[in-house]
Design an enzyme around this catalytic site. Structure first.
Site, PDB file in Angstrom:
ATOM      1  N   ASP A 204      16.227  57.792  74.140  1.00 47.10           N
ATOM      2  CA  ASP A 204      16.962  56.534  74.139  1.00 47.10           C
ATOM      3  C   ASP A 204      17.107  56.027  72.712  1.00 47.10           C
ATOM      4  OD1 ASP A 204      18.112  55.242  76.292  1.00 47.10           O
ATOM      5  OD2 ASP A 204      16.227  54.342  76.986  1.00 47.10           O
TER       6      ASP A 204
ATOM      7  N   GLU B 293      23.351  52.469  75.347  1.00 39.90           N
ATOM      8  CA  GLU B 293      23.866  51.488  76.299  1.00 39.90           C
ATOM      9  C   GLU B 293      25.233  50.980  75.844  1.00 39.90           C
ATOM     10  OE1 GLU B 293      20.972  48.378  76.896  1.00 39.90           O
ATOM     11  OE2 GLU B 293      19.421  49.796  77.515  1.00 39.90           O
TER      12      GLU B 293
ATOM     13  N   LYS C 217      20.718  58.806  74.425  1.00 38.96           N
ATOM     14  CA  LYS C 217      21.337  57.884  75.378  1.00 38.96           C
ATOM     15  C   LYS C 217      21.569  56.543  74.693  1.00 38.96           C
ATOM     16  CE  LYS C 217      19.039  56.029  79.066  1.00 38.96           C
ATOM     17  NZ  LYS C 217      19.162  54.591  78.757  1.00 38.96           N
TER      18      LYS C 217
ATOM     19  N   ASP D 160      13.602  53.792  76.220  1.00 36.41           N
ATOM     20  CA  ASP D 160      13.057  52.679  75.432  1.00 36.41           C
ATOM     21  C   ASP D 160      12.264  51.738  76.344  1.00 36.41           C
ATOM     22  OD1 ASP D 160      15.212  51.528  76.721  1.00 36.41           O
ATOM     23  OD2 ASP D 160      16.112  50.665  74.912  1.00 36.41           O
ATOM     24  N   SER D 161      12.239  52.050  77.653  1.00 36.84           N
ATOM     25  CA  SER D 161      11.296  51.391  78.564  1.00 36.84           C
ATOM     26  C   SER D 161       9.854  51.639  78.107  1.00 36.84           C
ATOM     27  CB  SER D 161      11.496  51.894  79.999  1.00 36.84           C
ATOM     28  OG  SER D 161      11.448  53.310  80.052  1.00 36.84           O
TER      29      SER D 161
ATOM     30  N   GLU E  36      22.972  51.672  86.150  1.00 39.31           N
ATOM     31  CA  GLU E  36      21.766  50.907  86.505  1.00 39.31           C
ATOM     32  C   GLU E  36      22.141  49.629  87.245  1.00 39.31           C
ATOM     33  OE1 GLU E  36      18.841  50.436  83.404  1.00 39.31           O
ATOM     34  OE2 GLU E  36      17.693  48.964  84.558  1.00 39.31           O
TER      35      GLU E  36
END
Ligand code: KIV
Ligand code: NA
Length: 277
Positions: A84, A116, A114, A45-46, A183
């Site tokens: 993401d 978070e 993925k 999602d970057s 991270e």
């Protein structure tokens, strides 16, 4: 070369063979990184920061993630593609999380998603894995929580935070995550987490060289921009410099009419032109 699966990644952890992952957001970059031989591609999602110019990953939508993941999947490489899950596509309810994760597999053909978070998402991770959706966790600095964390900083530095990070990693492993991104975590803590996990591979970004694997944002790795570059990223190339000088050369050659040259030009028989009136 054989397609990489979650079994390949688990076996690499057992054998101590470092796992490589980079982000890609479109078919051109995905073709290049597949050809280079990376084991995993992350459609991060970057994409929000890197490709769309948002200030964070918070605004990124499901539709944007699906659009970019579909493009990456058209590269048809051997790398395992992880998508993401964007902010609030899985936090509001278990049902949302399952439904949105399934959209990635069904609509794009990617292999894994993925998410978070730590123990708070483990019930969801367990249900995803039970439903046949491979999951990568992501703990330490979690950019979707930047507003809550109060900025981008190294995580897990005091006893309570370090213990929580270790507990979260173990909980994600127990829930069935096959890999976990760490991270911005101190290297020695990431090494301890990596050693304590038996089946889930740790993938570090700003987490030292003891992780089972590493991930970088492709634009950082390639030096695509001359702007801010995080401390943990290494520029292996200067694409910014190459792009600017290539485009400047094009501008010069157009201005002096040396481009297009004869070899870029189509011809017509003179007699055709002569018949025109
Ligand atoms: O979105 C992303 O690129 C990521 C990596 C930095 C792990 O989540
Ligand atoms: Na991300």
């Amino acid at each position: 070369k054989k397609a990489i699966t979650t079994s390949t990644i688990k076996a690499m952890k057992q054998q101590g063979e470092p796992i490589t992952m980079v982000t890609a957001y479109d078919v051109a970059m995905a073709r290049n990184v597949n050809e280079a031989g990376v084991e995993m591609i992350l459609v991060g999602d970057s994409v929000g920061n890197v490709m769309l110019g948002y200030g964070s990953t918070v605004p990124v939508t499901m539709e944007e993630m699906l659009h970019h993941t579909k493009a990456v999947m058209r590269a048809c490489g051997t790398a395992l593609v992880v998508a993401d899950m964007p902010f609030m596509s899985y936090q509001a309810s278990i049902a949302d999380g399952l439904y949105n994760a399934a959209r990635f597999l069904k609509e794009t053909g990617c292999t894994a998603v993925k998410l978070e978070g730590g123990s708070e998402i483990c019930e969801l991770v367990q249900k995803m894995v039970a439903a046949g959706i491979p999951v990568v966790g992501h703990i330490g600095l979690t950019p979707q929580s930047v507003n809550q964390m109060g900025g981008f900083k190294v995580q897990g530095k005091d006893v309570a935070a370090a213990q929580k990070l270790l507990d979260d990693a173990k909980a994600l492993e127990a829930a069935g995550a096959f890999a976990i991104v760490l991270e911005c975590v101190p290297a020695a803590l990431a090494a301890k987490v990596t050693a304590e996990l038996k089946t889930a591979a740790t993938i570090g970004i700003g987490a030292g060289n003891s992780c089972d694997g590493q991930v970088l944002v492709c634009n950082d790795l390639l030096g695509f921009s001359d702007g801010f570059c995080p401390k943990f990223a290494k520029k292996y190339s200067d694409l910014h410099g190459s792009i600017v000088s290539a485009v400047q050369q094009y501008i010069r050659e157009v201005k002096e009419r040396s481009f297009p040259a004869p070899e870029h030009t189509f011809k017509i028989d003179d007699e055709v032109l002569e018949k025109l009136y």
